[in-house]
Scaffold this active site. Sequence first.
Site, PDB file in Angstrom:
ATOM      1  N   LYS A  39       4.684  -6.131  -1.925  1.00 38.12           N
ATOM      2  CA  LYS A  39       5.543  -5.982  -0.755  1.00 38.12           C
ATOM      3  C   LYS A  39       6.703  -6.985  -0.775  1.00 38.12           C
ATOM      4  O   LYS A  39       7.745  -6.734  -0.173  1.00 38.12           O
ATOM      5  CB  LYS A  39       4.739  -6.192   0.530  1.00 38.12           C
ATOM      6  CG  LYS A  39       3.512  -5.316   0.708  1.00 38.12           C
ATOM      7  CD  LYS A  39       3.854  -3.869   0.945  1.00 38.12           C
ATOM      8  CE  LYS A  39       2.728  -3.054   1.566  1.00 38.12           C
ATOM      9  NZ  LYS A  39       1.485  -2.946   0.794  1.00 38.12           N
TER      10      LYS A  39
HETATM   11  C1  LIG Z   1       0.611  -1.897   0.614  1.00 42.41           C
HETATM   12  C2  LIG Z   1      -0.353  -2.022  -0.500  1.00 42.41           C
HETATM   13  C3  LIG Z   1      -0.789  -0.904  -1.235  1.00 42.41           C
HETATM   14  C4  LIG Z   1      -0.375   0.495  -0.872  1.00 42.41           C
HETATM   15  O1  LIG Z   1       0.992   0.697  -1.051  1.00 42.41           O
HETATM   16  P1  LIG Z   1       1.699   1.973  -0.431  1.00 42.41           P
HETATM   17  O2  LIG Z   1       3.133   1.778  -0.719  1.00 42.41           O
HETATM   18  O3  LIG Z   1       1.393   1.958   1.014  1.00 42.41           O
HETATM   19  O4  LIG Z   1       1.132   3.144  -1.090  1.00 42.41           O
HETATM   20  C5  LIG Z   1      -1.611  -1.123  -2.313  1.00 42.41           C
HETATM   21  N1  LIG Z   1      -2.027  -2.352  -2.655  1.00 42.41           N
HETATM   22  C6  LIG Z   1      -1.645  -3.451  -1.969  1.00 42.41           C
HETATM   23  C7  LIG Z   1      -2.149  -4.779  -2.389  1.00 42.41           C
HETATM   24  C8  LIG Z   1      -0.785  -3.329  -0.875  1.00 42.41           C
HETATM   25  O5  LIG Z   1      -0.401  -4.409  -0.210  1.00 42.41           O
END
Ligand SMILES: *Cc1c(COP(=O)(O)O)cnc(C)c1O
Length: 462
Positions: A112
């Site tokens: 993120k």
């Molecule tokens: C947010 C997240 C996901 C999922 O990602 P999306 O974009 O919602 O599919 C997977 N793994 C981790 C560690 C995350 O923080």
Amino acid sequence: MRYISTRGQAPELSFEEAMLTGLARDGGLYVPAQVPQMSDAEIAALAGQPYEEIAFRVMRPFVGDAFDDDTFREIIAKAYAGFGHDARAPLVQLGPNHHLLELFHGPTLAFKDFAMQLIGQMFQVALGRSGRRVTIVGATSGDTGSAAIEAFRGLSNVDVFILYPHGRVSDVQRRQMTTPVESNVHALALEGDFDDCQARLKDMFNDFDFRDRVGLAGVNSINWARVLAQVVYYFSAATSLGAPGRAVDFTVPTGNFGDIFAGHVARAMGLPIGRLVVATNRNDILHRCIRTGAYEKQGVEPTISPSMDIEVSSNFERALFDLYDRDGAAIAQLMDELKHKGGFTVSQGVLGKLQEAYGSGMADEAATSATIARAYHSTHELLCPHSAVGVHVAEPHIGANPMVTLATAHPAKFPAAVEAATGIHPPLPDRMADLFERPERLTQVANDLTALETLIEERRSV
Ligand SMILES: *Cc1c(COP(=O)(O)O)cnc(C)c1O
């Protein structure tokens, strides 16, 4: 570059407006009116470039005139300066023809950060020159919230409120949200699960009075700028492995369909991606939908990969929009069925296209733990549970193309699951080693729109 809503009833916006707005006023999500194309020569020229240069070339056409070239380069440089690895998104090899794309070297140890750090810089430039203030409200299953608080803490034109499901995030995730001391960031523990957090967030966006009064802005992956930032590492990874001369496959641990949709955008721009594989935990609504065409809610169960404990997968709407040849009315109808009947079924023709575009698989809890243990014993790579879901699902899909599995978080973010599987307690990187000594600050809130709106109006700083 203009942006249009997936439900066809909201005004077209520029990149900057779409970024500052988040959700469209018809309830849809913004997508670019046309996807810019990159030629094979342009893609080939990315190989060996620094991550920041690849980011500039890939994202430039989407941004339009929001930033001039020098400003945009500066935004990118600042966004990734705080990463703990010079490659930003390094690849490591896991096995024959199988690579792991480590996306967890940012300040909050999950992928993120790639988008949120960039958005933080872009918001600051855009708001700074207009003098506008915004109130960012975000829903998180754990990682979005910590990345957003980290990216926006102390910025002058922004208040940030993060809704997370009370008791359903890891201690590291919670502490990353509750320990920053800046007064413009607020962690709200909502009595409910992630889908409740996301539903209340959408309710706030649909309350136009509130939305306009507080200058509501969203940084969830409903925000197009988030998806855009994630397109970049598909290019950096694939060109490292021989694209465009060679097609590359990707497996992506998925909940809200944001990260994998970024792969779809990269492919639509001309990057030769072969298989794009959706990996879910036992909350497998996406896997079931890709198999059968029926998107049906069954209730979310907590897992050791909590960031993917999701049933209302927001960005799947963007994928459906393309699969339905950008028919906004058809998407509005499906989303209405989801809201009122708890599910929908795609047409037979769309199911065929869905299966052509995406492979899929599911890892239950036992498979996830076994994969963490196996990867550690065979390569000494410690996988976080989300990344392990990806690796488990990727393995049967490995064919002639190199397979890249996205490692979405650092193992130290989910130490209990990693330790249970391997006996190793993954240490936090030095820069956050004192996380458990810092005081926490949070507010518990009911799963109630009025209570939330009142709290936000009281706490925001204007
Ligand atoms: C947010 C997240 C996901 C999922 O990602 P999306 O974009 O919602 O599919 C997977 N793994 C981790 C560690 C995350 O923080």
